[in-house]
Design a protein around this motif. Structure first.
Motif, PDB file in Angstrom:
ATOM      1  N   ASP A 206     -17.363  -4.649 -17.403  1.00 15.59           N
ATOM      2  CA  ASP A 206     -17.078  -5.437 -18.611  1.00 15.59           C
ATOM      3  C   ASP A 206     -17.047  -6.939 -18.339  1.00 15.59           C
ATOM      4  N   ARG A 207     -17.264  -7.321 -17.083  1.00 10.32           N
ATOM      5  CA  ARG A 207     -17.221  -8.733 -16.655  1.00 10.32           C
ATOM      6  C   ARG A 207     -15.863  -9.378 -16.942  1.00 10.32           C
ATOM      7  N   ASN A 208     -14.830  -8.568 -16.834  1.00  2.00           N
ATOM      8  CA  ASN A 208     -13.473  -9.046 -17.071  1.00  2.00           C
ATOM      9  C   ASN A 208     -12.864  -9.460 -15.730  1.00  2.00           C
ATOM     10  N   ILE A 209     -13.125 -10.700 -15.310  1.00  2.04           N
ATOM     11  CA  ILE A 209     -12.706 -11.161 -13.988  1.00  2.04           C
ATOM     12  C   ILE A 209     -11.186 -11.142 -13.817  1.00  2.04           C
ATOM     13  N   PRO A 210     -10.384 -11.683 -14.768  1.00  9.80           N
ATOM     14  CA  PRO A 210      -8.921 -11.654 -14.581  1.00  9.80           C
ATOM     15  C   PRO A 210      -8.376 -10.244 -14.388  1.00  9.80           C
ATOM     16  N   SER A 211      -8.848  -9.307 -15.225  1.00 10.57           N
ATOM     17  CA  SER A 211      -8.367  -7.930 -15.112  1.00 10.57           C
ATOM     18  C   SER A 211      -8.792  -7.304 -13.789  1.00 10.57           C
ATOM     19  N   ALA A 212     -10.041  -7.560 -13.380  1.00 10.00           N
ATOM     20  CA  ALA A 212     -10.556  -6.992 -12.131  1.00 10.00           C
ATOM     21  C   ALA A 212      -9.765  -7.505 -10.929  1.00 10.00           C
ATOM     22  N   LEU A 213      -9.467  -8.799 -10.911  1.00 12.18           N
ATOM     23  CA  LEU A 213      -8.719  -9.371  -9.795  1.00 12.18           C
ATOM     24  C   LEU A 213      -7.284  -8.848  -9.768  1.00 12.18           C
ATOM     25  N   GLU A 214      -6.704  -8.667 -10.945  1.00 16.25           N
ATOM     26  CA  GLU A 214      -5.344  -8.124 -11.010  1.00 16.25           C
ATOM     27  C   GLU A 214      -5.312  -6.681 -10.504  1.00 16.25           C
ATOM     28  N   LEU A 215      -6.334  -5.911 -10.883  1.00 17.62           N
ATOM     29  CA  LEU A 215      -6.413  -4.521 -10.451  1.00 17.62           C
ATOM     30  C   LEU A 215      -6.560  -4.411  -8.939  1.00 17.62           C
ATOM     31  N   VAL A 216      -7.430  -5.232  -8.362  1.00 18.23           N
ATOM     32  CA  VAL A 216      -7.645  -5.125  -6.916  1.00 18.23           C
ATOM     33  C   VAL A 216      -6.408  -5.569  -6.145  1.00 18.23           C
ATOM     34  N   THR A 217      -5.699  -6.568  -6.654  1.00 20.71           N
ATOM     35  CA  THR A 217      -4.451  -6.991  -6.011  1.00 20.71           C
ATOM     36  C   THR A 217      -3.425  -5.871  -6.033  1.00 20.71           C
ATOM     37  N   ASP A 218      -3.311  -5.199  -7.199  1.00 26.89           N
ATOM     38  CA  ASP A 218      -2.366  -4.088  -7.308  1.00 26.89           C
ATOM     39  C   ASP A 218      -2.735  -2.950  -6.365  1.00 26.89           C
ATOM     40  N   LEU A 219      -4.027  -2.636  -6.282  1.00 29.51           N
ATOM     41  CA  LEU A 219      -4.471  -1.548  -5.414  1.00 29.51           C
ATOM     42  C   LEU A 219      -4.166  -1.833  -3.950  1.00 29.51           C
ATOM     43  N   ILE A 220      -4.428  -3.060  -3.513  1.00 28.33           N
ATOM     44  CA  ILE A 220      -4.143  -3.431  -2.123  1.00 28.33           C
ATOM     45  C   ILE A 220      -2.642  -3.452  -1.874  1.00 28.33           C
ATOM     46  N   THR A 221      -1.877  -3.943  -2.836  1.00 26.65           N
ATOM     47  CA  THR A 221      -0.412  -3.968  -2.703  1.00 26.65           C
ATOM     48  C   THR A 221       0.144  -2.558  -2.564  1.00 26.65           C
ATOM     49  N   LEU A 222      -0.502  -1.606  -3.250  1.00 19.45           N
ATOM     50  CA  LEU A 222      -0.073  -0.205  -3.196  1.00 19.45           C
ATOM     51  C   LEU A 222      -0.673   0.542  -2.014  1.00 19.45           C
ATOM     52  N   ASN A 223      -1.275  -0.242  -1.057  1.00 19.87           N
ATOM     53  CA  ASN A 223      -1.816   0.311   0.191  1.00 19.87           C
ATOM     54  C   ASN A 223      -3.005   1.245  -0.014  1.00 19.87           C
ATOM     55  N   GLU A 224      -3.753   1.033  -1.098  1.00 22.72           N
ATOM     56  CA  GLU A 224      -4.992   1.790  -1.272  1.00 22.72           C
ATOM     57  C   GLU A 224      -6.007   1.255  -0.256  1.00 22.72           C
ATOM     58  N   PRO A 225      -6.572   2.118   0.608  1.00 19.69           N
ATOM     59  CA  PRO A 225      -7.536   1.642   1.611  1.00 19.69           C
ATOM     60  C   PRO A 225      -8.723   0.942   0.955  1.00 19.69           C
ATOM     61  N   ALA A 226      -9.072  -0.245   1.482  1.00 21.40           N
ATOM     62  CA  ALA A 226     -10.149  -1.040   0.889  1.00 21.40           C
ATOM     63  C   ALA A 226     -11.475  -0.286   0.905  1.00 21.40           C
ATOM     64  N   LEU A 227     -11.760   0.424   1.981  1.00 18.41           N
ATOM     65  CA  LEU A 227     -13.027   1.162   2.061  1.00 18.41           C
ATOM     66  C   LEU A 227     -13.078   2.298   1.041  1.00 18.41           C
ATOM     67  N   ARG A 228     -11.917   2.869   0.717  1.00 15.98           N
ATOM     68  CA  ARG A 228     -11.889   3.907  -0.307  1.00 15.98           C
ATOM     69  C   ARG A 228     -12.181   3.298  -1.679  1.00 15.98           C
ATOM     70  N   ILE A 229     -11.650   2.103  -1.927  1.00 14.52           N
ATOM     71  CA  ILE A 229     -11.942   1.401  -3.182  1.00 14.52           C
ATOM     72  C   ILE A 229     -13.433   1.172  -3.308  1.00 14.52           C
ATOM     73  N   VAL A 230     -14.039   0.682  -2.217  1.00  8.40           N
ATOM     74  CA  VAL A 230     -15.477   0.388  -2.228  1.00  8.40           C
ATOM     75  C   VAL A 230     -16.287   1.666  -2.420  1.00  8.40           C
ATOM     76  N   ALA A 231     -15.870   2.743  -1.783  1.00 11.52           N
ATOM     77  CA  ALA A 231     -16.597   4.009  -1.928  1.00 11.52           C
ATOM     78  C   ALA A 231     -16.621   4.465  -3.387  1.00 11.52           C
ATOM     79  N   THR A 232     -15.495   4.308  -4.069  1.00  6.45           N
ATOM     80  CA  THR A 232     -15.445   4.661  -5.493  1.00  6.45           C
ATOM     81  C   THR A 232     -16.353   3.759  -6.317  1.00  6.45           C
TER      82      THR A 232
END
Length: 324
Positions: free
Chosen positions: A212-238
């Motif tokens: 959706d090209r929603n940069i603020p939402s995307a950046l907030e989501l990735v920060t939350d995922l990393i804060t919650l210890n979601e592995p970065a490579l797993r995020i990329v795989a998805t």
């Protein structure tokens, strides 16, 4: 001669089943004598396991011989196959032979055919993140097993929170079980939201925000995922899997293909009904844009594997992806 073949990538669910197998068959006082674990990727270790599985248990209870992460379902020498054939039918009734592997057994080779003939085969596959109905059913099953009463909306929000992470599901349900105590009233959605650590933000939502090209939402989501210890490579795989699916579907639509079954087959989607929803998601994006996202994602994956700071490189590449 109880024989078990457990395979799949859901290691937590597999370990739960192994724990149950041990609790059901081993005497705690004799476990050090009757439980043996062998690494399964070396032939001498496999042969040692085959010798041990012929040894009757000591004291009370049964014996379990576990061949861990074995590769005999991918390759098996003639010598090893011969020994396996000799042993498999001679295993004592009170000895349990457990073989586990994260990889899918190759059904074409003789060792797999032999074990399949005698073993109880259980697959522990990770549920695809988009299979929401199956994820919800999984939450229902585990909640019932743990005797936790949840409202339908609470089940849905919990499934959204934990995704296909079996370990996280068990952890959160244990927390909810403590909260519920002896209260028989079902736990509602708001209670789940207040108690479960993981928010409804997940990697699939991140993919949608990028789409959706929603940069603020995307950046907030990735920060939350990393804060919650979601592995970065797993995020990329998805992200890679989702953008690959979108790209294939859009390419076929633009080429004039209207048969949803053919589109689903090309995109490796088991349920053709999902194509309708994918079409809605990508109606404002071209195949060229979607295909252009894949090299950026590969650069992101390579950067992470080379040791880049996960949050920094994710933020940089997500902005790039939003601007494609």
């Amino acid at each position: 001669m109880p024989i078990y073949l457990y395979w799949g990538e859901d290691d937590f669910a597999m370990n739960q089943a192994i724990t149950t197998l041990k609790e059901d068959n081993l005497d705690r006082d004799w476990i050090q004598f009757n439980f043996d674990k062998f690494v399964g990727d070396k032939e001498d270790s496999i042969l040692s396991a085959l010798m041990q599985v012929m040894t009757p248990p000591f004291g009370s209870g049964d014996r379990i011989v576990w061949l861990f992460e074995t590769n005999i379902f991918q390759s098996c020498s003639e010598e090893l196959l011969t020994q396996l054939q000799r042993t498999i039918t001679q295993i004592p009734d009170n000895t349990h032979f457990l073989l586990t592997s994260s990889k899918k057994p190759d059904a074409r080779i003789k060792s797999t055919k032999l074990i399949n003939k005698y073993a109880k085969v259980v697959e522990f596959a990770l549920i695809s993140p988009w299979q929401t109905e199956i994820l919800i059913k999984k939450v229902e099953e585990v909640a019932q097993e743990k005797q936790i009463n949840l409202t339908p909306s609470a089940i849905k929000i919990l499934a959204s929170c934990v995704g296909n992470d079996s370990r996280l599901l068990w952890q959160e349900l244990e927390k909810l079980a403590i909260y519920q105590g002896n209260n028989k009233q079902p736990i509602d959605e708001e209670t789940v939201k207040s108690l479960v650590n993981v928010s409804t933000q997940n990697s699939l939502q991140l993919a949608q925000a990028i789409l959706d090209r929603n940069i603020p939402s995307a950046l907030e989501l990735v920060t939350d995922l990393i804060t919650l210890n979601e592995p970065a490579l797993r995020i990329v795989a998805t992200l890679v899997g989702q953008f690959r699916t979108w790209a294939i579907v859009k390419t076929m639509i633009e080429s004039g293909e209207k048969d949803e079954k053919k589109i689903a087959e090309s995109a490796d989607i088991s349920n053709p009904k999902r194509i309708y929803f994918l079409k809605q998601e990508i109606k404002n994006r071209s195949s060229k844009e979607l295909l252009s996202s894949l090299p950026i994602l590969l650069e992101l994956e390579a950067g992470l594997k080379l040791g880049a700071d996960p949050l920094n490189i994710l933020e940089t590449k997500i902005i790039e992806l939003c601007n494609v």
